[in-house]
Scaffold this active site. Sequence first.
Site, PDB file in Angstrom:
ATOM      1  N   TRP A   1       0.584  -1.552   0.135  1.00 48.74           N
ATOM      2  CA  TRP A   1      -0.120   0.034  -0.362  1.00 48.74           C
ATOM      3  C   TRP A   1       0.884   1.216   0.518  1.00 48.74           C
ATOM      4  CZ3 TRP A   1       2.002   2.374   3.949  1.00 48.74           C
ATOM      5  CH2 TRP A   1       2.590   1.381   5.332  1.00 48.74           C
ATOM      6  N   ASN A   2       2.269   0.671   0.264  1.00 46.46           N
ATOM      7  CA  ASN A   2       2.890   2.536   0.623  1.00 46.46           C
ATOM      8  C   ASN A   2       3.134   3.036  -0.933  1.00 46.46           C
ATOM      9  OD1 ASN A   2       4.681   0.098  -0.670  1.00 46.46           O
ATOM     10  ND2 ASN A   2       6.471   1.323   0.380  1.00 46.46           N
TER      11      ASN A   2
ATOM     12  N   LYS B   1      -2.883  -8.429  -7.379  1.00 45.39           N
ATOM     13  CA  LYS B   1      -3.535  -8.512  -6.701  1.00 45.39           C
ATOM     14  C   LYS B   1      -2.632  -7.460  -5.183  1.00 45.39           C
ATOM     15  CE  LYS B   1      -4.035  -9.977  -1.434  1.00 45.39           C
ATOM     16  NZ  LYS B   1      -4.451  -8.325  -1.330  1.00 45.39           N
TER      17      LYS B   1
ATOM     18  N   GLU C   1      -4.714  -4.801   0.666  1.00 47.50           N
ATOM     19  CA  GLU C   1      -6.295  -4.136   1.536  1.00 47.50           C
ATOM     20  C   GLU C   1      -6.477  -2.997   1.971  1.00 47.50           C
ATOM     21  OE1 GLU C   1      -3.706  -6.190   1.597  1.00 47.50           O
ATOM     22  OE2 GLU C   1      -4.372  -7.986   4.075  1.00 47.50           O
TER      23      GLU C   1
ATOM     24  N   GLY D   1      -4.240 -10.798   2.254  1.00 46.80           N
ATOM     25  CA  GLY D   1      -3.158 -11.850   1.463  1.00 46.80           C
ATOM     26  C   GLY D   1      -3.299 -13.308   2.322  1.00 46.80           C
TER      27      GLY D   1
ATOM     28  N   THR E   1       6.692 -12.341   5.109  1.00 50.90           N
ATOM     29  CA  THR E   1       5.047 -12.753   3.665  1.00 50.90           C
ATOM     30  C   THR E   1       5.953 -12.443   3.215  1.00 50.90           C
ATOM     31  OG1 THR E   1       3.812 -10.997   4.675  1.00 50.90           O
ATOM     32  CG2 THR E   1       2.946 -11.819   2.459  1.00 50.90           C
TER      33      THR E   1
ATOM     34  N   LEU F   1       8.505 -24.494  -7.612  1.00 54.03           N
ATOM     35  CA  LEU F   1       9.554 -24.415  -8.240  1.00 54.03           C
ATOM     36  C   LEU F   1       9.263 -23.499  -9.737  1.00 54.03           C
ATOM     37  CD1 LEU F   1      11.127 -27.872  -8.847  1.00 54.03           C
ATOM     38  CD2 LEU F   1      11.884 -26.315  -7.384  1.00 54.03           C
TER      39      LEU F   1
ATOM     40  N   GLU G   1      10.522  -8.097  -3.590  1.00 55.76           N
ATOM     41  CA  GLU G   1      11.541  -6.951  -3.190  1.00 55.76           C
ATOM     42  C   GLU G   1      10.478  -7.101  -1.371  1.00 55.76           C
ATOM     43  OE1 GLU G   1      11.698  -3.778  -1.891  1.00 55.76           O
ATOM     44  OE2 GLU G   1      10.692  -2.569  -3.659  1.00 55.76           O
TER      45      GLU G   1
ATOM     46  N   CYS H   1      10.333   0.850   1.967  1.00 55.76           N
ATOM     47  CA  CYS H   1      11.829   0.681   2.369  1.00 55.76           C
ATOM     48  C   CYS H   1      12.703   0.547   2.193  1.00 55.76           C
ATOM     49  CB  CYS H   1      11.507  -1.399   1.532  1.00 55.76           C
ATOM     50  SG  CYS H   1      11.214  -0.054  -0.165  1.00 55.76           S
TER      51      CYS H   1
ATOM     52  N   GLU I   1      12.654  -2.825  11.109  1.00 55.30           N
ATOM     53  CA  GLU I   1      11.769  -1.484  10.373  1.00 55.30           C
ATOM     54  C   GLU I   1      10.134  -1.402  10.885  1.00 55.30           C
ATOM     55  OE1 GLU I   1       9.711  -3.029   5.881  1.00 55.30           O
ATOM     56  OE2 GLU I   1      11.499  -1.627   5.770  1.00 55.30           O
TER      57      GLU I   1
ATOM     58  N   LYS J   1      20.742  -9.520   1.229  1.00 53.86           N
ATOM     59  CA  LYS J   1      20.438  -9.930   3.115  1.00 53.86           C
ATOM     60  C   LYS J   1      18.824 -10.496   2.096  1.00 53.86           C
ATOM     61  CE  LYS J   1      23.429  -8.557   4.875  1.00 53.86           C
ATOM     62  NZ  LYS J   1      23.919  -7.162   6.417  1.00 53.86           N
TER      63      LYS J   1
HETATM   64  P1  NAI Z   1       2.326  -7.439   3.992  1.00 52.56           P
HETATM   65  O1  NAI Z   1       3.801  -8.330   3.674  1.00 52.56           O
HETATM   66  O2  NAI Z   1       1.973  -8.833   5.110  1.00 52.56           O
HETATM   67  O3  NAI Z   1       1.939  -7.417   2.842  1.00 52.56           O
HETATM   68  C1  NAI Z   1       2.390  -7.222   1.450  1.00 52.56           C
HETATM   69  C2  NAI Z   1       1.137  -7.658   0.397  1.00 52.56           C
HETATM   70  O4  NAI Z   1       0.881  -8.843   0.400  1.00 52.56           O
HETATM   71  C3  NAI Z   1      -0.409  -7.563   0.126  1.00 52.56           C
HETATM   72  O5  NAI Z   1      -0.855  -6.838  -0.899  1.00 52.56           O
HETATM   73  C4  NAI Z   1      -0.787  -8.586   1.388  1.00 52.56           C
HETATM   74  O6  NAI Z   1      -2.165  -8.817   0.562  1.00 52.56           O
HETATM   75  C5  NAI Z   1      -0.030  -9.041   0.370  1.00 52.56           C
HETATM   76  N1  NAI Z   1       0.287 -11.064   1.248  1.00 52.56           N
HETATM   77  C6  NAI Z   1      -0.320 -10.877   2.874  1.00 52.56           C
HETATM   78  N2  NAI Z   1      -0.283 -11.884   3.028  1.00 52.56           N
HETATM   79  C7  NAI Z   1      -0.065 -12.724   2.344  1.00 52.56           C
HETATM   80  C8  NAI Z   1       0.389 -13.848   1.829  1.00 52.56           C
HETATM   81  N3  NAI Z   1      -0.116 -15.238   3.028  1.00 52.56           N
HETATM   82  N4  NAI Z   1       0.456 -14.633   1.046  1.00 52.56           N
HETATM   83  C9  NAI Z   1       0.834 -13.671  -0.019  1.00 52.56           C
HETATM   84  N5  NAI Z   1       0.073 -12.397  -0.323  1.00 52.56           N
HETATM   85  C10 NAI Z   1      -0.014 -12.516   1.304  1.00 52.56           C
HETATM   86  O7  NAI Z   1       2.740  -6.106   5.048  1.00 52.56           O
HETATM   87  P2  NAI Z   1       1.950  -5.210   5.771  1.00 52.56           P
HETATM   88  O8  NAI Z   1       0.920  -6.125   6.433  1.00 52.56           O
HETATM   89  O9  NAI Z   1       0.801  -4.428   4.799  1.00 52.56           O
HETATM   90  O10 NAI Z   1       3.215  -4.101   5.877  1.00 52.56           O
HETATM   91  C11 NAI Z   1       3.714  -4.708   7.207  1.00 52.56           C
HETATM   92  C12 NAI Z   1       5.299  -4.282   7.724  1.00 52.56           C
HETATM   93  O11 NAI Z   1       5.324  -5.005   5.997  1.00 52.56           O
HETATM   94  C13 NAI Z   1       5.096  -3.317   7.577  1.00 52.56           C
HETATM   95  O12 NAI Z   1       4.956  -2.276   8.497  1.00 52.56           O
HETATM   96  C14 NAI Z   1       6.343  -3.011   6.680  1.00 52.56           C
HETATM   97  O13 NAI Z   1       7.812  -2.747   7.786  1.00 52.56           O
HETATM   98  C15 NAI Z   1       6.487  -3.576   6.061  1.00 52.56           C
HETATM   99  N6  NAI Z   1       6.211  -3.681   4.956  1.00 52.56           N
HETATM  100  C16 NAI Z   1       7.446  -3.398   3.497  1.00 52.56           C
HETATM  101  C17 NAI Z   1       6.713  -2.654   2.198  1.00 52.56           C
HETATM  102  C18 NAI Z   1       8.167  -2.769   1.139  1.00 52.56           C
HETATM  103  O14 NAI Z   1       7.726  -1.237   0.347  1.00 52.56           O
HETATM  104  N7  NAI Z   1       9.288  -3.271   1.126  1.00 52.56           N
HETATM  105  C19 NAI Z   1       5.420  -2.188   1.704  1.00 52.56           C
HETATM  106  C20 NAI Z   1       4.566  -2.523   3.196  1.00 52.56           C
HETATM  107  C21 NAI Z   1       4.931  -3.357   4.043  1.00 52.56           C
HETATM  108 MG    MG Z   2       0.714  -8.233   6.358  1.00 47.77          MG
END
Ligand code: NAI
Ligand code: MG
Length: 499
Positions: A166-167, A190, A193, A222, A246, A258, A264, A299, A401, A471
């Site tokens: 969402w960011n 996808k 939320e 998710g 995740t 596979l 990311e 991130c 983070e 990493k």
């Molecule tokens: P999340 O990783 O759970 O969600 C990101 C996406 O993955 C969403 O579309 C979500 O619906 C989907 N997802 C969640 N569970 C899944 C599953 N089991 N299988 C497939 N897809 C799934 O991140 P969330 O809960 O929004 O945020 C939690 C923390 O994650 C944040 O506080 C931040 O630290 C980190 N984050 C990092 C991001 C980045 O740009 N690298 C972006 C968003 C969150």
């Molecule tokens: Mg999550």
Amino acid sequence: MADARLQPVLDPHALARELSGKLLIGGRLVPARSGRTFDVVNPAKGDVIGQAAFGEAADVEAAVTAAAEAQKAWARVPARQRGKLVAECGRVLQDHVEELARLITLETGKALRTESRIEAGVLSDSFVYYGGLAPELKGETVPLLPTTLNFTFREPIGVVGAIIPWNVPLLLMALKIAPALVAGNAVVVKSAEEAPFTVLRVCQILSQILPPGLFNMLSGYGPECGAPLVAHPKVGKVTFTGSVETGKIVYKTAAEKLIPVTLELGGKSPMIVMGDAELDKAVDGAVVGMRFTRQGQSCTAASRIFVHDSVHDAFVAKLKAKVDAMVMGDPMDEKTDIGAIVSCAQFTRVQDYIRLGRETSGATAHVCSRLPDDPSLAKGLFVQPVIFTGLTNDSRLAREEIFGPVTCVIRFTDYEDVIAQANDTEYGLAATIWTRDLKIAMDAIHRLEAGLVQVNQNMVVQPNISYGGIKASGLGKEASLEAMLEHFTHKKSAIINMA
Ligand code: NAI
Ligand code: MG
């Protein structure tokens, strides 16, 4: 033709209502098979702006089936022609920048002027950029015998599952779907939320130009929607941006099948300010690097700022003054620099970290800017930016983070020691160093463990710059030609014996 196209809708509330309860499957807006929906909330005011369709396995099945069907014909379209259509998508999206910026502001709480317009512009640029790269989908010839020709070429993978957070959903979606489409794949996106409508709107706009079913958009949670997409037997590649936790789940499922993944994930990016740095530029760089205008929800956020002892106090004073001068308020207001945190869950998480920091002995919390006093924002998820000093690199605030407007400024004296501290993290997404000494800069570029190292600047991702972590920050690169070739195609080798 152009007259029949969707016209920009500048009232984001109207657009959110219009897109409520819909997924995009096979080129059409349809409800979830179950008819279920979930509320989408404006984090700046706390009001429900619409209901997103609750996608589940049955919807995943329909979307992947539509994608697999459309992909067969798309793969036969000459690459240059595919590129032309994708570039055309970029030009049409350009007409929708203001519309998309307003909608993303409404659903995520990001400020329109400092964040959303810029992101919507990069969305459009990315489609134009990748469209132009289509002719680069070429192979090699390998010297064998004069009568034997060995050559390689690039084939599309098939159906790509793209899971976005969402960011910065528009930018991240663009970096996934534009190269995937140009390379001849079909896509199922996808959305997160928290931010389903703008992504759906983009897909609706694209469906005027691209064949039906070529890309499909699912909203949902998710486990119910993302997980079946990754697991679907016809999905041949998954590209994911989100949390490490995740990302690991996605990787495990992909391993069972596979199939290749691009991940990311998070970061805890170090910013090193040497004693000889141009201090004002470094301070500006910290404001940009920490993405204070995005409430720190990045991130690559420069969330560990190591400052040489000789300039530490001056740096902190200047940084505090800069962030103090930033205006927090209604994200739609042109005067606003800093908007709201995206969701109650993130709001609580950020507050918990701030509390933990305050309770750490030796730490000082420098609280910046002011909460908005507009009564219409009373229920908004606003958090004042906090600069912590006196924390060490082994505190939880410097290791985990936070994904909020919270940074740690850590004092150092020795260059070798600061390189070791910067690398003492599970992450490796990005790093910056600020110095006038070219020798130090070059040394740090080689030694900092990160996918991207910048010197004396903290630029935001561009479509032509390879981007991705090492990493725990992830696997594979996004953006650039390399991402399209390496992550959205298979390389096939062919040998012709003419003897
Ligand atoms: P999340 O990783 O759970 O969600 C990101 C996406 O993955 C969403 O579309 C979500 O619906 C989907 N997802 C969640 N569970 C899944 C599953 N089991 N299988 C497939 N897809 C799934 O991140 P969330 O809960 O929004 O945020 C939690 C923390 O994650 C944040 O506080 C931040 O630290 C980190 N984050 C990092 C991001 C980045 O740009 N690298 C972006 C968003 C969150
Ligand atoms: Mg999550």
